[in-house]
Every structure is written in structure tokens, then in C-alpha cells.
Design an enzyme around this catalytic site. Sequence first.
Site, PDB file in Angstrom:
ATOM      1  N   ASN A   9       0.883  -1.177   0.000  1.00 25.45           N
ATOM      2  CA  ASN A   9       0.000   0.000   0.000  1.00 25.45           C
ATOM      3  C   ASN A   9       0.914   1.218   0.000  1.00 25.45           C
ATOM      4  O   ASN A   9       1.521   1.537   1.019  1.00 25.45           O
ATOM      5  CB  ASN A   9      -0.886  -0.045   1.254  1.00 25.45           C
ATOM      6  N   LYS A  11       0.187   4.238  -0.184  1.00 31.88           N
ATOM      7  CA  LYS A  11      -0.418   5.411   0.486  1.00 31.88           C
ATOM      8  C   LYS A  11      -0.211   6.666  -0.364  1.00 31.88           C
ATOM      9  O   LYS A  11      -0.172   6.566  -1.586  1.00 31.88           O
ATOM     10  CB  LYS A  11       0.122   5.553   1.914  1.00 31.88           C
ATOM     11  N   HIS A  95      -9.528   1.114   5.122  1.00 23.76           N
ATOM     12  CA  HIS A  95      -8.234   1.296   5.803  1.00 23.76           C
ATOM     13  C   HIS A  95      -8.428   2.238   6.998  1.00 23.76           C
ATOM     14  O   HIS A  95      -9.206   3.191   6.916  1.00 23.76           O
ATOM     15  CB  HIS A  95      -7.206   1.863   4.826  1.00 23.76           C
ATOM     16  N   GLU A  97      -6.738   4.583   8.084  1.00 22.15           N
ATOM     17  CA  GLU A  97      -6.488   6.001   7.787  1.00 22.15           C
ATOM     18  C   GLU A  97      -7.703   6.637   7.118  1.00 22.15           C
ATOM     19  O   GLU A  97      -7.982   7.818   7.322  1.00 22.15           O
ATOM     20  CB  GLU A  97      -5.219   6.130   6.915  1.00 22.15           C
ATOM     21  N   GLU A 167      -5.129  -5.045  10.613  1.00 20.50           N
ATOM     22  CA  GLU A 167      -4.130  -4.002  10.822  1.00 20.50           C
ATOM     23  C   GLU A 167      -4.410  -3.290  12.143  1.00 20.50           C
ATOM     24  O   GLU A 167      -5.237  -2.370  12.185  1.00 20.50           O
ATOM     25  CB  GLU A 167      -4.187  -2.982   9.681  1.00 20.50           C
ATOM     26  N   GLY A 173       2.754   2.225  10.912  1.00 18.39           N
ATOM     27  CA  GLY A 173       3.694   3.335  10.802  1.00 18.39           C
ATOM     28  C   GLY A 173       4.422   3.664  12.094  1.00 18.39           C
ATOM     29  O   GLY A 173       5.054   4.711  12.212  1.00 18.39           O
ATOM     30  N   SER A 213       3.729  -2.158  10.347  1.00 16.70           N
ATOM     31  CA  SER A 213       5.181  -2.226  10.530  1.00 16.70           C
ATOM     32  C   SER A 213       5.777  -3.576  10.126  1.00 16.70           C
ATOM     33  O   SER A 213       6.665  -4.098  10.806  1.00 16.70           O
ATOM     34  CB  SER A 213       5.554  -1.866  11.971  1.00 16.70           C
TER      35      SER A 213
END
Length: 257
Positions: A9, A11, A95, A97, A167, A173, A213
Site C-alpha cells: 500500500n 499510500k 483502511h 487512515e 491491521e 507506521g 510495521s
Amino acid sequence: MRKPVVVGNWKMNLTLGQAVLLAREIRLRLGTYDSVEVGVCPPFPLITAVQAVLSDTKIGVGAQNMHYERNGAFTGEVSAEMLKSIGVKYVIIGHSERRKYFGETDEGVRKKLGTALDYGFVPILCVGETLEEREAGKENDVVVKQMESALEGFSSTHLHNLIIAYEPVWAIGTGKTATPETAQSMHSIIREFLMKKFGASFGYSIRIQYGGSVRPENISGLMVKEDIDGALVGGDSLNGERFAEIVMRSGTAKGGK
Ligand code: 13P
């Protein structure tokens, strides 16, 4: 047997030139590698250029999001029809985010999933708890609720292409990967949920990726776990060498070449 699946991904990163260079490197390293299904999800404007580089390989190209409506007055949005017309394979849905910064709700996630299935994409449905939810001991309930609400009303026939990505938000991250045991425990809860709701053979067949990560250094420990079938990789998918390492170590951990 479930084929391992590793997807990058990207991003909101890279320019056209950088994306083409990265795609070339991935093609060079993974273009003929067959033990793992591989995909990359570039930002929308870079998708066709990346597809051009990867066209003679089995590496699939996906999108990071899409709208659930067919078309219309939704300024700034991208439809399933558009993505279909350019040959996109995967669509990442829900996701964290998107949920956090763009107000994506469980209801919106379900609608997007329906549209993605109608158009024949391979949806990558993301679920995962926040640190606060884990510290309160609610992680299992939160993830099961996300699954319940996203999958409500669908049949197993409709969902046969589905990939789930677990996730944990606190691992994205941050450099704090879930331990293989923590990830496996949630993956087995997700699989049990799928088996109960849609039947054992369906639940057994669905691939569940871990994301958060993921690095070459930690992927093998995760992938040897029974219910971990792949990875959704953020940061390290922007480095061709590291992404290829993650893919190949995934294949080795599952007994491939
Ligand atoms: P990182 O690998 O950068 O933690 O991102 C994970 C992720 O969000 C993939 O979708």
C-alpha cells in the site's frame, strides 16, 4: 491451501517518475516469482503507469479506495467503473487512515465492499483496533464488530474473492509490529467468525493478511503462523529491495521457494 498474498500500500507517496522506478525494481525482483501472490496499490494518478511496467507479469495492481456509487456528482471521488475500465485488480476498503481522517463509517465500508464485489475486484477489507481499545481489553469485540457490520447481508458466493487485512492501528507506521502470537490470536478469531457465519470451508479458504510495521526482519515469524496468509505492507513497500525480501521470506515461511 491458501496462496500467500503480499500487497504494498503505497499510500500518498511518490511522483510519476518515482513510481515507475519502483515498479521497475519490483518487476525485476519479483516478476517471475510464483510462490506468493503479489500486488501493489499506488495512488490513483499513478496506477496506469505502474500497470504498464508490470503488464507482462502476474503482479496485480490495485487502488487504495473508491466510491460506492456508480458515477455522478461526487467531486473528487473515483468510481468502481473507472477502476474496472483501467483493469485494476485489488481495492483496499476501510483502511484505518480512511476511517480516521476521512470519516469512513462501518456503513460506508459495507457499501464499498458491495460495489467492489459487484465489479469483480478483489477487495482487501481492513479491520483493526486502536491502542485505546486494546488497552481496555476490547480488541476482539471491536474487530468482530467491524467484520459483522462490513459483511452483513452478503453471501459466501458473493464474497469468495475477499481478503481480510488485520491491521492493528497502533502498529501502523509506528515500528511496533504485533508479535506473531498477538497477530495469530486475532487472525484465528477472524477465521472462526467467518466459519461460523459462512461455513467452515469458506472460512478456511479466505486469506487473512497482517499489516502494521511489516519488515523483512519480522515477516518470517508472522508468516509461519497458521492463520497468517500474507501481509499488507506500508512503509517498506516503497523500497523495492525490502518489499521483495518481505515477499520472498513470506513464500519461504509457507514452504515455497
Ligand atoms: P506500515 O507498514 O507503514 O506500518 O503501514 C501498514 C499499513 O497501513 C498498510 O496498509
